[in-house]
Enzyme design. Sequence first.
Site, PDB file in Angstrom:
ATOM      1  N   LYS A 110       0.857  -1.190   0.000  1.00 17.71           N
ATOM      2  CA  LYS A 110       0.000   0.000   0.000  1.00 17.71           C
ATOM      3  C   LYS A 110       0.891   1.238   0.000  1.00 17.71           C
ATOM      4  O   LYS A 110       1.807   1.359   0.827  1.00 17.71           O
ATOM      5  CB  LYS A 110      -0.842  -0.025   1.267  1.00 17.71           C
ATOM      6  CG  LYS A 110      -2.193   0.619   1.158  1.00 17.71           C
ATOM      7  CD  LYS A 110      -2.908   0.413   2.486  1.00 17.71           C
ATOM      8  CE  LYS A 110      -4.334   0.834   2.434  1.00 17.71           C
ATOM      9  NZ  LYS A 110      -4.927   0.868   3.778  1.00 17.71           N
TER      10      LYS A 110
HETATM   11  C1  E4P Z   1      -8.251   1.781   3.523  1.00 16.25           C
HETATM   12  O1  E4P Z   1      -7.532   0.870   3.115  1.00 16.25           O
HETATM   13  C2  E4P Z   1      -8.059   2.490   4.799  1.00 16.25           C
HETATM   14  O2  E4P Z   1      -7.431   1.630   5.723  1.00 16.25           O
HETATM   15  C3  E4P Z   1      -9.334   2.926   5.453  1.00 16.25           C
HETATM   16  O3  E4P Z   1     -10.474   2.629   4.720  1.00 16.25           O
HETATM   17  C4  E4P Z   1      -9.255   4.295   6.055  1.00 16.25           C
HETATM   18  O4  E4P Z   1     -10.504   4.697   6.518  1.00 16.25           O
HETATM   19  P1  E4P Z   1     -10.770   5.796   7.644  1.00 16.25           P
HETATM   20  O5  E4P Z   1     -11.215   7.032   6.967  1.00 16.25           O
HETATM   21  O6  E4P Z   1     -11.873   5.201   8.466  1.00 16.25           O
HETATM   22  O7  E4P Z   1      -9.490   5.949   8.423  1.00 16.25           O
END
Ligand code: E4P
Length: 220
Positions: free
Chosen positions: A83
């Site tokens: 990622k």
């Molecule tokens: C995606 O891979 C992220 O980990 C996640 O959806 C982030 O979401 P948040 O806005 O709840 O932190």
Amino acid sequence: MKIFIDTANLDMIREINSWGILDGVTTNPSLIAKENTDTPTRVREIAKIVDGPISAECMATDWEQMVTEGEKLAAIHPNINVKLPMCVDSLKATKILADKGIRVNMTLIFSSSQALLAAKAGARYVSPFIGRLDDIGAHGTDTLAEILQILRNYDQLSDTEVIAASIRNPTHVLEAAELGCDIATIPYNILKLMVSHPKTDEGIAKFKAGNQYIIGIIPK
Ligand code: E4P
């Protein structure tokens, strides 16, 4: 639509995996920090539980270090994808990692132009953050729809799957599914909400009460 869980908590992952509906896992540095562990250790543990893609986020901020760290993360298990947060360095690193056969999940996508560039660089996944767009008064699922449309217009970009991320409620999941989004990465509490309905609970309670008469626990 494939369902990923958005957590680094092993108990939550085990539970949802036991439901038979789980296709993969996304983690991020905040989720890993909550578990008091580090990304390599945790994704290695997750790979023993879930047979599907697992996102492990790089901490590096320049493209050369992203490539080095990404290669190390990808070497942990064949299901690990790397990622990277959307930026110019991540685009450069994505191209290099993709050419080496390493799958990249480009995260922190808030616009269609970002998604288009990430897909062009060879990202295997792009993750638009629906909830955080809604938080600032934008319409997250409109951006999601636009990204899906753009990527579907070109055969060369068709290998890039779209992950609806930053999901805050079951409606976000349904909107993503209506749009034909490839994947939704969903927090544990939202998955729990999706499975229950008060009328179902009421029906089960009535059914159980009825059964007690049938099997003679409560005399008629
Ligand atoms: C995606 O891979 C992220 O980990 C996640 O959806 C982030 O979401 P948040 O806005 O709840 O932190």
